[in-house]
Design a protein around this motif. Structure first.
Motif, PDB file in Angstrom:
ATOM      1  N   GLU A  68      35.752  36.534  27.992  1.00 31.55           N
ATOM      2  CA  GLU A  68      36.827  37.161  28.765  1.00 31.55           C
ATOM      3  C   GLU A  68      37.231  38.496  28.144  1.00 31.55           C
ATOM      4  O   GLU A  68      37.505  38.559  26.942  1.00 31.55           O
ATOM      5  CB  GLU A  68      38.037  36.228  28.794  1.00 31.55           C
ATOM      6  N   TYR A  93      32.936  36.513  33.846  1.00 33.72           N
ATOM      7  CA  TYR A  93      32.810  36.234  32.408  1.00 33.72           C
ATOM      8  C   TYR A  93      32.470  34.773  32.194  1.00 33.72           C
ATOM      9  O   TYR A  93      32.751  33.914  33.025  1.00 33.72           O
ATOM     10  CB  TYR A  93      34.082  36.628  31.642  1.00 33.72           C
ATOM     11  N   ALA A  96      36.374  31.719  28.478  1.00 38.40           N
ATOM     12  CA  ALA A  96      37.746  32.212  28.343  1.00 38.40           C
ATOM     13  C   ALA A  96      38.057  32.472  26.869  1.00 38.40           C
ATOM     14  O   ALA A  96      37.611  31.737  25.988  1.00 38.40           O
ATOM     15  CB  ALA A  96      38.735  31.208  28.920  1.00 38.40           C
ATOM     16  N   ALA A 106      41.797  38.389  32.014  1.00 38.62           N
ATOM     17  CA  ALA A 106      41.502  38.011  33.398  1.00 38.62           C
ATOM     18  C   ALA A 106      42.706  38.259  34.292  1.00 38.62           C
ATOM     19  O   ALA A 106      42.572  38.753  35.425  1.00 38.62           O
ATOM     20  CB  ALA A 106      41.079  36.545  33.461  1.00 38.62           C
ATOM     21  N   ALA A 118      35.032  33.085  36.496  1.00 39.16           N
ATOM     22  CA  ALA A 118      34.838  32.588  35.137  1.00 39.16           C
ATOM     23  C   ALA A 118      33.863  31.424  35.123  1.00 39.16           C
ATOM     24  O   ALA A 118      33.688  30.722  36.120  1.00 39.16           O
ATOM     25  CB  ALA A 118      36.168  32.144  34.534  1.00 39.16           C
TER      26      ALA A 118
END
Length: 361
Positions: A68, A93, A96, A106, A118
């Motif tokens: 992220e 991405y 996280a 994000a 994600a």
């Protein structure tokens, strides 16, 4: 994203205490126009390299990132803002960011009207970034235990000889693991028996790891030991109650740190040792010690990954790879999930991680 994951691996051994990250930028038609990876701690992040390579072609395009995008200003600016400023329309991405100081990228992107997704190839991206992710989530370094053994699990013959169980190709591969690690750790038994050097050889441009010896009684590392030769920094961990004169004889060639003894059994307290290394910016440890030290780490729940090099040979006698780990029944076995099996010369390299409770079933 698979290309971004491969790019991120190029930063292994060079970015600590920061993560490894890869990024690929596509233009508005989906054509790759820029890529980059985090090359060194304090340097530009992967997104910045990729955006610079893409130039104006990034506007309206997509950025695929293995982590992220960061949302804070440290030695570099926030990548989330850089992506917005470049006109990126979509960010995908893999993992996280668990670091509360840097997380929130994000949300920043979404607030600016950027489409965000994600989780793409999250497992693959996390595996490359395992050291950093462990350090953030657990507040200690990631520990990879490396050992070499015969097919019947012996690390030396009955007479103590062990050079060489595995091939030159496997030994060269171990130097790659060292180059990817912040520290290489052995115990007093290995220090006495092998007088190991522990520095990286044969890996161009490698940053030398911290060489660490857990020498509880301050008697295993002799003044002329190879680990004190200056080829790489060295730390010797000793018990906090050993006589001062024993520890002082090493102080001019290595950093000496005093730590509490283990509450049960011999050796040093594993958690205290890892905390001392973490305080020195160590985020990944390659545990190369013998069976006793590996057993202590296993008993402490402090092995995050295992890499075993198995030679096509049988000995029938001699020491086993792992000593007492506090496991007395099969129900308590430390179950592992194999993540990689690769031929290295005539040997087989097996990599595994602790299984989750679901996988154990």
């Amino acid at each position: 994203m698979r290309r971004a994951v491969a790019l991120s691996a190029r930063g292994l051994g060079a970015t600590s205490p920061n993560p490894v990250v890869g990024c690929v930028v596509l233009d508005a038609t989906g054509k790759p126009v820029g890529e980059g990876w985090h090359q060194r701690a304090g340097g530009p992040h992967a997104e910045i390299h990729a955006l610079a390579a893409a130039g104006d072609a990034a506007r309206g395009g997509t950025a695929l990132v293995t982590l992220e995008p960061c949302n804070h200003t440290g030695r570099t600016g926030p990548c989330a803002q850089a992506l917005v400023a470049a006109g990126i329309a979509r960010v995908v991405y893999a993992v996280a960011d668990p670091n509360p100081r840097a997380a929130g990228g994000a949300a920043t992107l979404a607030a600016a009207g950027v489409e965000v997704e994600a989780g793409l190839l999250a497992e693959e991206a996390a595996a490359v970034n395992a050291a950093w992710l462990t350090s953030v989530r657990r507040g200690r370094p990631h520990v990879r235990w490396k050992y070499a053994a015969t097919l019947d699990g012996r690390t030396a013959a009955a007479d103590g000889t062990s050079r060489w169980i595995t091939s030159a190709a496997s030994r060269a591969d171990v130097h790659r693991l060292r180059a990817e690690s912040d520290a290489v750790l052995v115990g007093s038994g290995t220090a006495r028996a092998d007088d190991p050097h522990l520095a990286v050889r044969g890996v161009p441009g490698a940053r030398q790891p911290l060489r660490v010896v857990a020498d509880t009684e301050a008697t295993a590392v002799a003044p002329g030991a190879r680990v004190l030769d200056g080829a790489a920094p060295t730390l010797v961990a000793v018990a906090d109650d050993v006589p001062e004169e024993r520890a002082a004889r090493l102080a001019d060639r290595a950093e000496v740190v005093r730590l509490p003894r283990a509450a049960h059994g011999r050796g040093l307290d594993v958690a205290a040792l890892l905390a001392a290394l973490y305080a020195r910016q160590v985020r990944s440890v390659l545990l190369e010690g013998g069976a006793t030290l590996a057993g202590a780490f296993a008993a402490a729940g402090a092995i995050d990954e295992v890499t075993g090099y198995l030679a096509p040979a049988l000995l029938g006698g001699g020491p086993h790879a792992l000593a007492d780990a506090g496991i007395t029944t099969i129900a308590d076995a430390l179950r592992l999930r194999v993540t990689d099996v690769t031929r290295v010369g005539p040997d087989v390299r097996i990599t595994a991680v602790p299984a989750t409770p679901h996988e154990e079933r």
